[in-house]
Design an enzyme around this catalytic site. Sequence first.
Site, PDB file in Angstrom:
ATOM      1  CE  LYS A  45      38.504  33.855  35.742  1.00  0.00           C
ATOM      2  NZ  LYS A  45      39.612  34.370  34.932  1.00  0.00           N
ATOM      3  CG  ASP A  63      39.577  37.895  34.846  1.00  0.00           C
ATOM      4  OD1 ASP A  63      39.767  39.079  35.198  1.00  0.00           O
ATOM      5  OD2 ASP A  63      40.169  36.930  35.350  1.00  0.00           O
ATOM      6  CE  LYS A  96      43.070  39.857  36.767  1.00  0.00           C
ATOM      7  NZ  LYS A  96      42.629  38.639  36.036  1.00  0.00           N
ATOM      8  CG  HIS A 153      45.032  50.447  34.200  1.00  0.00           C
ATOM      9  ND1 HIS A 153      44.294  51.500  34.709  1.00  0.00           N
ATOM     10  CD2 HIS A 153      46.326  50.719  34.459  1.00  0.00           C
ATOM     11  CE1 HIS A 153      45.128  52.367  35.254  1.00  0.00           C
ATOM     12  NE2 HIS A 153      46.365  51.927  35.113  1.00  0.00           N
ATOM     13  CG  ASP A 154      44.272  52.530  27.599  1.00  0.00           C
ATOM     14  OD1 ASP A 154      44.675  53.721  27.524  1.00  0.00           O
ATOM     15  OD2 ASP A 154      44.566  51.656  26.762  1.00  0.00           O
ATOM     16  CB  THR A 210      40.935  53.788  26.000  1.00  0.00           C
ATOM     17  OG1 THR A 210      41.490  54.816  25.189  1.00  0.00           O
ATOM     18  CG2 THR A 210      41.198  52.445  25.359  1.00  0.00           C
ATOM     19  CB  THR A 229      46.535  36.934  44.441  1.00  0.00           C
ATOM     20  OG1 THR A 229      46.326  36.321  43.176  1.00  0.00           O
ATOM     21  CG2 THR A 229      45.230  37.428  45.010  1.00  0.00           C
ATOM     22  NE  ARG A 236      44.928  25.954  36.913  1.00  0.00           N
ATOM     23  CZ  ARG A 236      46.016  26.487  37.447  1.00  0.00           C
ATOM     24  NH1 ARG A 236      47.211  26.107  37.016  1.00  0.00           N
ATOM     25  NH2 ARG A 236      45.917  27.386  38.416  1.00  0.00           N
TER      26      ARG A 236
HETATM   27  O1  C5P Z   1      42.498  27.003  37.467  1.00  0.00           O
HETATM   28  P1  C5P Z   1      42.241  27.920  38.626  1.00  0.00           P
HETATM   29  O2  C5P Z   1      41.087  27.488  39.515  1.00  0.00           O
HETATM   30  O3  C5P Z   1      43.504  28.227  39.409  1.00  0.00           O
HETATM   31  O4  C5P Z   1      41.761  29.274  37.917  1.00  0.00           O
HETATM   32  C1  C5P Z   1      41.546  30.455  38.635  1.00  0.00           C
HETATM   33  C2  C5P Z   1      41.114  31.532  37.693  1.00  0.00           C
HETATM   34  O5  C5P Z   1      41.012  32.738  38.432  1.00  0.00           O
HETATM   35  C3  C5P Z   1      42.091  31.814  36.558  1.00  0.00           C
HETATM   36  O6  C5P Z   1      41.301  32.192  35.418  1.00  0.00           O
HETATM   37  C4  C5P Z   1      42.914  32.973  37.040  1.00  0.00           C
HETATM   38  O7  C5P Z   1      43.358  33.801  36.015  1.00  0.00           O
HETATM   39  C5  C5P Z   1      41.901  33.715  37.901  1.00  0.00           C
HETATM   40  N1  C5P Z   1      42.508  34.503  38.950  1.00  0.00           N
HETATM   41  C6  C5P Z   1      43.325  33.983  39.944  1.00  0.00           C
HETATM   42  N2  C5P Z   1      43.849  34.787  40.886  1.00  0.00           N
HETATM   43  C7  C5P Z   1      43.565  36.073  40.878  1.00  0.00           C
HETATM   44  C8  C5P Z   1      42.747  36.636  39.903  1.00  0.00           C
HETATM   45  C9  C5P Z   1      42.216  35.796  38.945  1.00  0.00           C
HETATM   46  O8  C5P Z   1      43.577  32.778  39.964  1.00  0.00           O
HETATM   47  N3  C5P Z   1      44.060  36.828  41.835  1.00  0.00           N
END
Ligand code: C5P
Length: 246
Positions: free
Chosen positions: A49, A76, A78, A80-81, A85, A131, A222
């Site tokens: 991703k 990723d 996201k 919106h426009d 576009t 979230t 992470r």
């Molecule tokens: O490092 P970690 O496992 O927390 O990364 C989760 C990934 O998923 C990040 O790239 C974060 O932006 C994405 N994400 C999230 N929660 C969401 C939507 C996307 O953690 N609701």
Amino acid sequence: MQLSSIAPSDTPLSNIALRDRLIVALDLPDVAAAETMIGRLGDSVTFYKIGYQLAYAGGLPLIRQLADAGKKVFIDLKLHDIGNTVARGTESIAKHGATFLTVHAYPQTMKAAVDASAGSGLKILAVTVLTSYDDSDLQEAGYRHSVPDLVAARARQAQELGVDGIVCSPEETTALRGIIAPRMCLVTPGVRPAGTNLGDQKRIMTPARAIAAGSDYLVVGRPITEAADPKAVAEVIVADIKTALA
Ligand code: C5P
């Protein structure tokens, strides 16, 4: 790995390749760091991703590089426009060879992205409610719905508009599986292997529990990219997914 192993949009998703179910978030500062991580992960990871951080640090050409190396890429951004576009942006992303693109779950936005991706290998995922939002955040933003009601309403709209999947928290998975058609996939971040650091994620599940709850793809950042041995953690997660599917 060929694009054909992504399930066609009119069939259930049981035939997703095991390893493709783990999507590693390359939330890294630059292309060199991303390439180092991709090299360390080697064959253990087939799906990546790319989000704001790497995309806006010159990471978009990595989509083609990874696709040419047989990997899949989830962009990723996201979107919106206004519809035009979103449609033109979607077409550009499809030309890079991406597999998944996120858009916010507003009807005009979803319709524009779905129409513009038709005939390409790109699948559209909708983000219903971020979230990080709770009911009071929604109220502050001018909405009358609770989070679960708005998630459900937007998931139904996504289905009607031909969206390919929903990004959702592990806690929303079971309810959404009861709402959306089997052809739609559920992609879940907030996944943490047992015993790892939660980071800033609050509502988390282990890989096995998230899969058992109905997630099709798990997004993990992470816990893998900050591990001393990223490849070993990726293999543990894939094994956990395999156990849950069995
Ligand atoms: O490092 P970690 O496992 O927390 O990364 C989760 C990934 O998923 C990040 O790239 C974060 O932006 C994405 N994400 C999230 N929660 C969401 C939507 C996307 O953690 N609701």
